[in-house]
Write an enzyme that holds these catalytic residues in place. Sequence first.
Site, short mmCIF file in Angstrom:
data_model
loop_
_atom_site.label_atom_id
_atom_site.label_comp_id
_atom_site.label_asym_id
_atom_site.label_seq_id
_atom_site.Cartn_x
_atom_site.Cartn_y
_atom_site.Cartn_z
N GLY A 30 6.99 -63.33 55.55
CA GLY A 30 5.68 -63.01 55.71
C GLY A 30 5.38 -63.38 57.05
N ALA A 31 3.83 -63.24 57.53
CA ALA A 31 3.36 -63.51 58.74
C ALA A 31 4.14 -62.60 59.72
CB ALA A 31 3.40 -65.04 59.23
N LEU A 32 4.14 -61.23 59.39
CA LEU A 32 4.70 -60.21 59.85
C LEU A 32 4.60 -59.87 61.34
CD1 LEU A 32 4.87 -57.62 56.96
CD2 LEU A 32 6.87 -59.40 57.56
N HIS A 33 5.65 -59.63 62.10
CA HIS A 33 5.59 -59.28 63.68
C HIS A 33 6.27 -58.15 64.01
CE1 HIS A 33 9.08 -61.70 63.82
NE2 HIS A 33 8.30 -62.51 63.45
N GLY A 35 9.15 -58.11 65.36
CA GLY A 35 10.62 -58.21 65.05
C GLY A 35 10.94 -57.85 63.64
N HIS A 36 9.85 -58.34 62.65
CA HIS A 36 10.13 -57.69 61.21
C HIS A 36 10.08 -56.15 61.34
CE1 HIS A 36 8.40 -62.07 60.21
NE2 HIS A 36 9.27 -61.74 59.83
N SER A 187 7.45 -65.74 63.45
CA SER A 187 6.18 -66.44 62.90
C SER A 187 5.97 -67.84 63.42
CB SER A 187 6.55 -66.17 61.38
OG SER A 187 7.05 -65.08 60.98
P1 AMP Z 1 11.52 -64.24 58.53
O1 AMP Z 1 10.42 -63.95 57.78
O2 AMP Z 1 11.58 -65.27 59.53
O3 AMP Z 1 12.47 -65.00 57.49
O4 AMP Z 1 12.41 -62.99 59.22
C1 AMP Z 1 12.87 -61.98 58.25
C2 AMP Z 1 13.79 -61.23 58.85
O5 AMP Z 1 13.48 -60.77 60.08
C3 AMP Z 1 15.12 -61.85 59.12
O6 AMP Z 1 16.31 -61.02 58.92
C4 AMP Z 1 14.85 -62.35 60.66
O7 AMP Z 1 16.22 -62.53 61.20
C5 AMP Z 1 14.35 -60.87 61.17
N1 AMP Z 1 13.64 -61.67 62.39
C6 AMP Z 1 12.55 -62.17 62.63
N2 AMP Z 1 12.27 -62.35 64.05
C7 AMP Z 1 12.93 -61.48 64.46
C8 AMP Z 1 12.95 -60.83 65.96
N3 AMP Z 1 12.28 -61.26 67.06
N4 AMP Z 1 13.80 -59.52 66.09
C9 AMP Z 1 14.69 -59.03 65.17
N5 AMP Z 1 14.48 -59.65 63.71
C10 AMP Z 1 13.89 -60.60 63.40
#
Ligand code: AMP
Length: 280
Positions: A30-33, A35-36, A187
Amino acid sequence: MLIFKTVNQYNQWYLNLDDKNSLGFVPTMGALHKGHYSLIEKSVKENKTTVVSIFVNPTQFNNPKDLENYPSSLEKDIEFLKNSGISVIFAPNVAEMYPKGTGNLLQIDLRHIDKIMEGQFRPGHFNGVVTVVSQLFKIIKPANAYFGEKDFQQYMVIRRLCELKFPDINIIPCETIREEDGVAFSSRNTLLTNNTRLKAKLLYNTLQNAADMFKKMTEKELNQWVEKTINSVEGFRLEYFEIFDDQNLKPVSNSTTHARIFIAVHVDGIRLIDNLKFKP
Ligand code: AMP
C-alpha cells in the site's frame, strides 16, 4: 473494481473467473505511488485480469518501530486504483493472512541470498517475505506475478521461492521508476522531511558515479569512496554498498556484463535502499 477483505470472498469470485491462465498479480504494502503503478500497468497490459493486494506484512519487519511508522492509506490507494483497469483489490487483515498466528514462518533454503545485504541487516526479513508471498500465491493463484527491481534481492528471493514451491507461476521483473531527480519512488519517501527528501538524491548519484568508476578502481577503493561520500553528509549513515552479479547475487569480476550495485542508507533515521545495473 471489487474490494475483498476475506479469502472467502476472493475464492467465490475466483471460482467464476473465466481465463485463469491470464490472471496477473501485483502484491504491495500500500501507500501506492508511481513505482507500484508501473507494475500494475504492465500486468493490466499483459493479462485479462489483474489483482492487486494491499497488506502491510508484520512478519517481514525486524524492527517494530519501522512497522509502526510504515505509511498506510487504504482509502487513498482505492482512489488511486480506480481507473487503473484492475479487477480486484485484495486487502486482508493480519488474522485473515495468518489464521494460525504469525509465529510459524515458512523456512526455505534461500542459500547465500539470505546471508547478504537485506538478509544480513534485517534478520528474518526474507522469512517473512516468503511466508506472506507464499500465502498470497496460494490464495490468489496467479499465472503471472509482478515484482519491482527496486527490491532486486526480494525479486531473486521470490524466484527461488517459485523454483521450490510454485513452478507454474511466472515472475516478471519490472524496472525501477524514479522521480525527476533520480530518487526511486518508495512508500518510505513520504516519511522524509522536505530537506531530507532533497538530499536523498545522493543515493542515486552515488550509484551512478560508482558505476562509472567501477572499471577504474579496485572494489576496496570504490567501497572507501562510497563510504566517505555518504557518511560525510549530515544525517546519512551507510549500511551497505555491494556489487553482485545480478544473475545469481554472487561476486563479480570487472569484466562481467551482469553487474549490479546495491546501496542501503539511513537518511535521518529512515532506511532507504536502491540499486543500479551497470551498462557494460
Ligand atoms: P512495496 O509496497 O514497497 O512492498 O512494493 C510492492 C512492489 O512494488 C514490489 O515488487 C516493489 O519492488 C515494487 N516497487 C516499489 N517501488 C518501486 C519503484 N520505484 N519502481 C518499481 N517498482 C517498485
